[in-house]
Design a protein around this motif. Structure first.
Motif, PDB file in Angstrom:
ATOM      1  N   THR B 101     -26.046 100.386  37.234  1.00 17.13           N
ATOM      2  CA  THR B 101     -25.685 101.530  36.204  1.00 17.13           C
ATOM      3  C   THR B 101     -24.674 100.787  34.718  1.00 17.13           C
ATOM      4  O   THR B 101     -24.760 101.234  33.798  1.00 17.13           O
ATOM      5  CB  THR B 101     -24.597 103.121  36.515  1.00 17.13           C
ATOM      6  OG1 THR B 101     -25.151 103.255  37.629  1.00 17.13           O
ATOM      7  CG2 THR B 101     -24.588 103.206  35.918  1.00 17.13           C
ATOM      8  N   THR B 128     -21.313 113.513  32.137  1.00 19.04           N
ATOM      9  CA  THR B 128     -22.188 112.531  33.122  1.00 19.04           C
ATOM     10  C   THR B 128     -22.999 111.164  31.871  1.00 19.04           C
ATOM     11  O   THR B 128     -23.141 110.113  32.587  1.00 19.04           O
ATOM     12  CB  THR B 128     -23.635 113.155  34.030  1.00 19.04           C
ATOM     13  OG1 THR B 128     -22.992 114.462  34.443  1.00 19.04           O
ATOM     14  CG2 THR B 128     -24.224 112.414  34.663  1.00 19.04           C
ATOM     15  N   MET B 131     -21.767 108.063  31.764  1.00 16.62           N
ATOM     16  CA  MET B 131     -21.588 106.781  32.790  1.00 16.62           C
ATOM     17  C   MET B 131     -21.566 105.343  32.343  1.00 16.62           C
ATOM     18  O   MET B 131     -21.188 104.483  32.495  1.00 16.62           O
ATOM     19  CB  MET B 131     -22.141 107.430  34.029  1.00 16.62           C
ATOM     20  CG  MET B 131     -21.223 107.906  35.207  1.00 16.62           C
ATOM     21  SD  MET B 131     -22.498 108.287  36.616  1.00 16.62           S
ATOM     22  CE  MET B 131     -22.034 107.946  37.780  1.00 16.62           C
ATOM     23  N   GLU B 135     -19.156 102.800  33.867  1.00 20.75           N
ATOM     24  CA  GLU B 135     -18.689 102.009  34.753  1.00 20.75           C
ATOM     25  C   GLU B 135     -18.733 100.733  33.699  1.00 20.75           C
ATOM     26  O   GLU B 135     -18.319  99.736  34.870  1.00 20.75           O
ATOM     27  CB  GLU B 135     -20.328 102.327  35.235  1.00 20.75           C
ATOM     28  CG  GLU B 135     -20.504 103.351  36.067  1.00 20.75           C
ATOM     29  CD  GLU B 135     -19.169 103.119  37.322  1.00 20.75           C
ATOM     30  OE1 GLU B 135     -19.814 102.495  38.248  1.00 20.75           O
ATOM     31  OE2 GLU B 135     -17.763 103.781  37.583  1.00 20.75           O
ATOM     32  N   TYR B 152     -14.407 111.676  35.489  1.00 20.48           N
ATOM     33  CA  TYR B 152     -15.877 111.785  34.830  1.00 20.48           C
ATOM     34  C   TYR B 152     -16.193 112.854  34.812  1.00 20.48           C
ATOM     35  O   TYR B 152     -15.788 113.676  35.241  1.00 20.48           O
ATOM     36  CB  TYR B 152     -16.634 111.109  35.954  1.00 20.48           C
ATOM     37  CG  TYR B 152     -16.828 109.037  35.814  1.00 20.48           C
ATOM     38  CD1 TYR B 152     -15.801 109.048  34.431  1.00 20.48           C
ATOM     39  CD2 TYR B 152     -17.837 108.251  36.623  1.00 20.48           C
ATOM     40  CE1 TYR B 152     -15.606 107.504  34.546  1.00 20.48           C
ATOM     41  CE2 TYR B 152     -17.874 107.459  36.503  1.00 20.48           C
ATOM     42  CZ  TYR B 152     -16.759 106.742  35.748  1.00 20.48           C
ATOM     43  OH  TYR B 152     -16.479 105.536  35.261  1.00 20.48           O
TER      44      TYR B 152
ATOM     45  N   HIS H  35     -20.800 112.654  39.703  1.00 23.20           N
ATOM     46  CA  HIS H  35     -20.842 112.227  38.222  1.00 23.20           C
ATOM     47  C   HIS H  35     -20.527 113.128  37.733  1.00 23.20           C
ATOM     48  O   HIS H  35     -20.611 112.864  36.115  1.00 23.20           O
ATOM     49  CB  HIS H  35     -22.668 111.430  38.835  1.00 23.20           C
ATOM     50  CG  HIS H  35     -23.377 112.081  39.470  1.00 23.20           C
ATOM     51  ND1 HIS H  35     -23.764 113.798  38.425  1.00 23.20           N
ATOM     52  CD2 HIS H  35     -24.233 112.255  40.011  1.00 23.20           C
ATOM     53  CE1 HIS H  35     -24.524 114.164  39.702  1.00 23.20           C
ATOM     54  NE2 HIS H  35     -25.052 114.015  40.158  1.00 23.20           N
ATOM     55  N   GLN H  61     -29.739 112.983  39.179  1.00 21.79           N
ATOM     56  CA  GLN H  61     -28.378 113.671  39.256  1.00 21.79           C
ATOM     57  C   GLN H  61     -28.526 115.321  38.436  1.00 21.79           C
ATOM     58  O   GLN H  61     -27.818 115.695  38.270  1.00 21.79           O
ATOM     59  CB  GLN H  61     -27.812 113.199  37.818  1.00 21.79           C
ATOM     60  CG  GLN H  61     -26.851 111.879  38.215  1.00 21.79           C
ATOM     61  CD  GLN H  61     -27.133 111.210  37.027  1.00 21.79           C
ATOM     62  OE1 GLN H  61     -26.973 110.799  35.939  1.00 21.79           O
ATOM     63  NE2 GLN H  61     -25.242 109.979  36.822  1.00 21.79           N
TER      64      GLN H  61
END
Lengths: 251, 251, 251, 251, 251, 251, 251, 251
Positions: B101, B128, B131, B135, B152, H35, H61
Motif C-alpha cells: 500500500t 480511506t 491510505m 501508510e 484513519y 480502514h 474496501q
C-alpha cells in the motif's frame, strides 16, 4: 415570458399583425438608456428585480439606472459602490439606506414595508475580517425579503464557537458560510446540518491564499455534502441563491 | 562535519598535508557509484540515513544503492517503488519488509531491534482513499524509530469521528494530518491540540482538486495555528519532520 | 476541553441540569463582542492565546478585541497592523511594544517578565529584503516565550555566510528559514542540521517569483528532509510552529 | 545568408534576372519533403545543423528527414525518440549511435572523427532520477563538438558532494545544472563559479513540483547571478546554449 | 575560495591553529552590518562584485551597504531604486551616475576608467515600452565592463526593422533580446545568429500577458536554439549572464 | 429563424392556434434521439451544418447522429474520432472519407460535388509535429467548401522557409497559422499580410509548454495586429472561422 | 515588400550596386527616432498604419512618434493613454479627437473625410461596465474606416435584450462580442449568426474572474462555432481583426 | 446529535456516569472497520446516508463498507466505480442496480419502494459528451428520493433546444445545469427561471478547457443570478444539493 404569451394571444385574436408582434417584443421588457438596457421584466422572469452592480460604472450611470428603475416602480439595490457613489445616492435619495461596510445602497419604490418570509437564512462567517462580504450577503438577502440570522467569527480554529450555536443554525432553511483562508467552515457546518449550504470564499488571508483561490478550491472540494459555491467575495450571489431556496421552502 | 574536524586536526598535527586534506574531503563522506553519490555521512549530519527515492530510478540503480548502504552498515529504506522494484528487492533481500500500500521496502543492516522512542506520533487521515500516503508516513516514521498511532478516516464530514478520539490524539508529541479534497482536517485538529501539526495534502478528490492543489493551499492557509505543510502526497516528508520533532521532545 | 469535563462532572453530581449544561457551553469559552467571538479558551486548548490578525479589521475592532483580552487577563499580540493601528494602540496602551518593521504590537496583561524557554530557535533569513517577515517571526516567537537567535542575510549566493555560522545554528532546537526568490536556503540548511526546519517563503523578488509562489514551491519540494512550510510571508505562523517544537523539546 | 549575397552578386553581374533571384531563394536553403522543410542552411546561419525533434513525428517522417540530411552531407541527431524509432534508425543505419537513457540517436554523414573543442562543459545533476535529462544534454553537447565532464547526483541535500568537486567544476567554460524538485543546485553552484550557468529544471519530484514548474520558477529566481534557464527537461536546449558559449570562448 | 587555501596553508605551516582557522573563515569574506552581510569576496569568487538589489530595502540600508562596499574598495551598483533612493545616493555621492529610466545608480571606488572588453553585446528590444528593462541591462553590462550596442524597438511586427540590422547584430559575442507581449523576438533572432541569446521577458502588454508570463513561456519554448531565459523584467540578470559570456570569449 | 416567421405567419392567418404555435417550435428544428438533440436548423441559422464532436461520445451515439443527419439530407463531418469510431463509420458508410492523421470522417448526403469558393485559405504550420491539428483544419475547411493551400513546417527558426512563400500566402483571403512551442509564427506572418490571421496554438513542445498554454498566451499577445485565436489544438474551430471569412469575401 | 522588388529591379537594371541595395533596405521603411523605429511601411504591408500603444511610453515619446507619423503623412491613432497624455496631445494638436472612456486620441494627417466601407461591424457588449473596452473597439474600427453599430448591455442574463436586436445584428459582416464575467455572450450570439464573431474578454467581474481569465477561457471554449478570441480588454485588437474581415467582404 | 441529548439525559437521570457518557460517544455513531469509520449517524445528522466514494478505494474496501452499511440497515450508493468494482458488487448483491454510464451501484437495505418527493429536479446537460456526469447526478438524486426530469444536449449553440423546453423546466423546484466547454448553459438558464440553479462544470472540451477549469470559472462568474457551483464532474454533489433544496420545498 408572460408578455410573450400575451402578444401571441393578441396575434391569435387578430388584434395585432405578425410584424407588430415582432416589434412589441423589443419594447416591452427593458428600458434602453443608451449605456444600459434596464431589465424591467426580470422580477417576473427570475423572481428578483435587477440589481445594480456598481463596480466599473460611473456615478452618473448608476444614478440614471436607479431613476429608471424607480420610475418603473422597481425597488433599487446597488452593490460594490465607491464612497462617492454612496454619497451621491444619499444626496439624490435621502430615504436611501446605505451600508458602508457592505458598500450597498437601497431605495424602495414604495413606502410600504415588505413582508418577511417565515423561514430564515443562517449567515455564518469565519472571522471578523470577512465582515464586508458577510454584510453584503445580509443586506441583499434582507432586501429580497428573507430573514437573516448572523453567526459571525465562528471559524474552525475555535470549533466550540460554532458547535455552541449549532441548534440555532439548524433551524434555518439554508446556511450561508462566508470564509477566507482555508475556508474549512463550509465543510464543517455542512457535516452538521440537513439544509443546503451556500459557501462564499473570501479573499482574506496571507500570500498563498491567492486572492481567495485557496478558500474557493477548498469549498468546491468539500468532503461534506450539500455545499455549493459562489464567486470569491460574492456576498450578493450567495444571498440571491439562499433567498431562492428560502422562497422555495415556502412554496 | 565531525570528519572535517578530524581532518583539520590531523593537518594541524602535521600528520597530513593541506593537499592531502583536500583529497580526503572528497572520499570520506559519500560512495560514488557512477550514477549516484551515496551520502554515507547523512545520519551523522542530519540525524537520519539517506532514503532511496524510487521514482525515476531503474531497478538496477535501486539495488546498487541498497547494496552500497548495507555494505556501509546503513539501514535501507526505499519509497515510491514500482511493483517490479518491490519484487526485485524481496528477491535480493528475503528479510526485506515490503508494504504494498505504501510502496516501500526496508532492509536492516543489523539484526538487532531498534529501540522505539517513548513519545508517539498521532497519524490522522481524512478518508480511506488517503491510505497509501498515510501508510507511507507510518512505515517511514516507524523505520526512523518513532511510535505511531493511526486514526484513519476521521475527516470533518463526520466530526464526531475525530472528537471522539481527541483525548488519545492529545497524548502525542506531534500530529500528522493526511487529507485530500479540502484538507480541512489539518485546521480542525490544530485548533484542538497543543502540539505541532504536520499537514500532508493528498491528490485525492474530484476535478478542481487539481491533483492536490486544493488541499495544499487550504493547509497553507490554516486559520488554526501550529500547522506546517509538506509536499502533496509526501508521506515520507511528513514522517521525517514529525520524527525530528519527536526526537527533539526527548532531548 | 477541561471545561467540558467540569460541566459533565457538575451534571453527574446533579449540580446542574442537562439543559443548563448545554447553556454553559456557549458562555464559558469565548466573549462575544458582536463582530468577534474572542476565544478565551485558546491558551488552555492549544498552548498559546489568541493573536489578533490585524489585516481587514478596523482600528476600532482591534482595540475592542485587545481590551476584551486584557480584561480576561490574556496578553495581547497583534500582527499585520497599519500605521494607523500601531499609533492607536500606542495611544491606548502606552506600555505597548511596537515593532514598525514587523508591523506588530504587544501588550502584557501582567507586568511580570515571562520566563524564557532554555532551548532556542535559530532564525535565518536569505536577504535584507526579507527582514519584515523575519522580524514578524522573531517578535512572535519571543512573545510566546522562546529565545531567538537571528542569522540575517545568509542566502546561498554567498554560501560561506551560512557555513561560517553553522555551528551556532546547530545548537538550536528548531530552525526557521525565511527566504524569497528561489528559497534555496531552506534546502541547504536542512541538509546541514539535525533539527526540524520551518520554511517561510517570502514575496521578495522579480516577476516570475509570482508573489512568493516560486519560493513556496521550492520549499515544498526541498530535496533535503525535515522541511515543512508555512504560508507566504507568514512569519507569525512559522514562529508559532517553531515555538511549539521548542516547548516540546522541554517536555 | 551567405547565399543571399551570392545571389545578389550574380544578379549584379547580370548572370541571373531578378525573377530568377527570387526563385533561387526558395530552393537553395531547404529541402521540401512535403511534411517537412529540412533546413539545410542552418549550420551556416546558426552554427549547428538542424536536429530532429522526435516527439510527435512518425517513424517514417523521422527516417525521411534523416535521409535528406545525410544526402546533403549533414550529420544527423535525433532526440525524444520512442523505442520504435530508435530501433528503426538502428536498422536503417547500423552505424547509428543510440543512447536509450537519453532517447537519442546520431548518424555521422562522414566517417572522420570530429575534433573536440579544448574548453569543456561541466554537467551537474542533482539526483539519479535526473539522469535521462542530463544524458540528453551530454549526448547533444558531445555531438556538437564540446567536451563534457559529468558530476551526477550532487544535489544540495548533501552539499559536500558538490563542494568536494568544485575545483574541477571551476575549470569549465560553462556549467549546465540539471535539477528537479526545488532546483537549488543552480543557485548554489552559480554562487561558486565565474562562468555562465545554464539551468535545466526537470519534472522529477512529488506533487507540488507540478511537472517541473517548481524547479523552473526557482531557477528563474536564482539569488545567485549568472544563471539563465531553458525549458523543463530540455537537456538538448541546455547543450546547445552551452556549446555556443564554449565555442565563443575559443573565438 | 583562494582565502580558504591561504588559511589551510598557514595551518599546514603551523602559523595558526585549527581553531584559529575556523575563526578566520567567518571574518575574512563578508562584512556584517547587522541587517546585511556584505559579500566582499564575491568578485574573486564569481567574477563580479556584489550588486545592491534596491527593492525592499530602506534608503538607510542601501546607503550603509554602499558605504561598506566603497570602504572595501569595491565599486557600487544599485538597481531597482525608488526616486527617493536615487536622490539620496546622488546627495551622498555627487559622483554617482544615476539612470532614471533604468532606476540604477553607480559609484566607482576608484577614479580610473575601466578598460572595456573588446567583444560586444548586442542588446535588442521589441518595443519602446520595454525600454526600462533594456536600459537596466545596458547600464549593468557597461558597469561590469562590456561594450553594448543597442537595437531598440525592432519587434517582429515589422520584421525589416530587425533584418536590416542583422549584420551588425551578428558581430556581437552574445545577444540580449528584451521583449514583452508574445516575446517572439528571441526566437526570430536566435534563428539568425550563431551566438548565445539571453532572453528577457518583460511585463509589457494587455491582460493575458499576465505580468510577463506570456513572454516568459514563449521564450522558454523557443523553437530556435541557443536561447536561455532570465526572470521577467530582469535586465540586470541578463546583463550579468551576457557579460560572463563576453568575458569567456576573451579567455 | 425563418421557421419562426412561418409559424407566426400561419398563426396570423388563423391556420394554427397560439398553443399549436408553441408546440411546433419544439418539433421543427431539431431531432431528439434521446442522448442528443440533432440541430437540423443550424445550417440555415449559422451557415454550416452541425459537426459531430467525437470525443466523449460512444461509437453507437456517433453512428446514430450521423444517420439522423443523413436522413435529413445534411452532410456529415465528425472530428476527434477514435480508431474504433473511424472503422465503424467506414463500415457503415463505405463512401465515407477518413483522414487518420486528422482523425476525421465525412459522408456526403448527396453525391454531387460541392462547388468550391474562389478565394482560398492559406494554412501554415510551424513544424511537422503540428500536422494532426493542421490536417484537421484542412479537412474541415475543405468540407465546408473553401479552397486550402498548405504551407507546412515553416516555423520562425528558419525564417526563409516562410518568407520564400510569402507571395503565395498573400494571395489568400485569410491565413490560418498553426504552431506549438512559442507560437511566434502567428505574429510574424501577421506582420507580413493584409488579411485576418486565425491562430491555432498546439500542445506540441517541452515541459513549460504546459499543454499548449505557452503558444496560446503568445498568440493572444501578438504584437502584430489582425490575429485572433481559437482553442488549443482546435483545427476545426480555425477552419470554421476562416471559412466564414472566406465566404464573407465573396459576398 | 513592394520596395524590395523595386530595389531588386534597380539592381537588375544596373542602376544600383549590390552593396547599395543592402543599404537601401535599412533606410526606406522606418524612421529611427532613437527610442522608436516608426514603421512607415506598415499600411502598405498590412493594410493599416502603425498605431501608438500608449501604455509604458512617456508623453514625450508619444508626441515624437505622432509627429513623425504626421510628417510622413500617416494618420495618428493612440490607445491606452493616461490623462496626462490625452491632454498633451490635445494641446499639441487641437484637431485631435479624444475619447476619454476609450482612452484614445486620433489626429488625421489630411483634412479630407475618410470614405466609410459599406459593410458594418456589429459591436455587442454584455454590460455597462464593459463600456471602456467596447468604446476602444468602436473608436479604432471607425478610425480604420469601418461603420460600427453598437448594441451595448445585452448580456445573457436577460436574453431578450439580445434576441430582440438579432435581425439588426445579422446584417453585419462581422460581430465583435465584448463581455466580462463568464463571457457567454460570444457563444450565444455565435449560435445565432452566419458571420465571424471576434470575442473580447474583459476584466470585469468578481474575484474568480481572475482579471478576465474566466471570460477568456470561456470564449476560447465556445460550444458555438465561428468564434475567435483576442486578448483580455483588447478592444483595439478586435477592431483591427474585424475591420480586416469587413474590408475582405468588399474585395 | 439526537444521541448526544439522549446520553446527556441518561447522565442527568443518573443512569450512566460521566465517564460512561464519554465512552458511549465513541461507539454509537460510526462503525470502525480499520480502514474506514463508517458514519452510521449521517442520515440523522445531515438528511442523507453516507455514500461510498469509490475512487482510490480497493474493491475489497468498497465491499466491506457496503456490508457494514447494509448490516446497519442503511441503503448503499457507491459512485466513481471501476469496471471491476461494478462487477464485484453485482456478484455480491445480485439485486444491485448498476449504471455503467454513471459508474454507480446501489443496493437497498429494505425491499420496499421509496416514496418519491412531489417536487422535481430539472436536469439539463449541454452536450452528449456530458452524459456520464449528468447520469451520475440523475442516479444519485433518484436514490435520495427526488423525481428528476432530464433535458439532455440543449447547449447554447442551438438556443432553441433550450427555449422550446423552458416551460417544462420552469415547473421544477431546482435546476441542475451540467456543461463543459464554456459552461454558458448555467447562465442562460438562470436568466430564465425563478428557482436555484446548481451548476456542474465538466471536463469535456478542447485544450484550453484545462480539465474543466474553463467551465468552472465561467459558472462561478455567471452574470445571471441564482447560480451556485459544485466541483468539476461532480454529478453526485449537484444531486445532493439539489435534493436538499427539493426536500426543503416540501417543508
Amino acid at each position: 415570458m408572460k408578455k410573450l404569451d400575451e402578444i401571441l394571444l393578441k396575434l391569435e385574436r387578430g388584434e395585432i399583425s405578425a410584424a407588430e408582434a415582432r416589434g412589441e417584443l423589443s419594447d416591452i421588457s427593458f428600458a434602453d438608456i443608451t449605456h444600459t438596457k434596464v431589465d424591467l421584466d426580470r422580477r417576473l422572469r427570475t423572481g428578483c428585480g435587477e440589481v445594480i452592480y456598481g463596480a466599473g460604472k460611473t456615478v452618473g450611470q448608476i444614478l440614471e439606472i436607479a431613476e429608471t428603475l424607480l420610475k418603473n416602480e422597481s425597488d433599487v439595490l446597488a452593490t460594490r459602490l465607491s464612497e462617492e457613489a454612496m454619497e451621491s445616492i444619499k444626496l439624490a435619495y435621502p430615504d436611501a439606506i446605505i451600508n458602508a461596510t457592505a458598500r450597498t445602497a437601497s431605495v424602495r419604490a414604495s413606502r410600504g414595508k415588505l413582508p418577511l418570509l417565515k423561514g430564515k437564512i443562517a449567515l455564518l462567517s469565519a472571522g471578523t475580517s470577512d465582515m464586508p462580504v458577510a454584510e453584503e450577503a445580509r443586506v441583499c438577502a434582507e432586501f429580497f425579503g428573507s430573514k437573516v440570522e448572523c453567526f459571525y467569527d465562528c471559524g474552525v480554529a475555535g470549533l466550540h464557537r460554532l458547535t455552541s450555536k449549532i441548534d440555532e443554525i439548524r433551524k434555518a432553511r439554508v446556511v450561508i458560510a462566508v470564509a477566507g483562508m482555508e475556508g474549512a467552515l463550509a465543510s464543517v457546518v455542512a457535516g452538521l446540518v440537513k439544509v443546503p449550504v451556500i459557501a462564499v470564499p473570501t479573499s482574506v488571508g496571507y500570500g498563498a491564499n491567492f486572492c481567495g483561490l485557496a478558500a474557493l478550491l477548498a469549498m468546491l472540494n468539500s468532503c461534506a455534502n450539500g455545499v455549493s459555491v459562489v464567486n470569491i467575495d460574492n456576498g450578493f450571489g450567495a444571498a440571491y441563491s439562499a433567498h431562492l431556496i428560502n422562497v422555495s421552502s415556502h412554496g
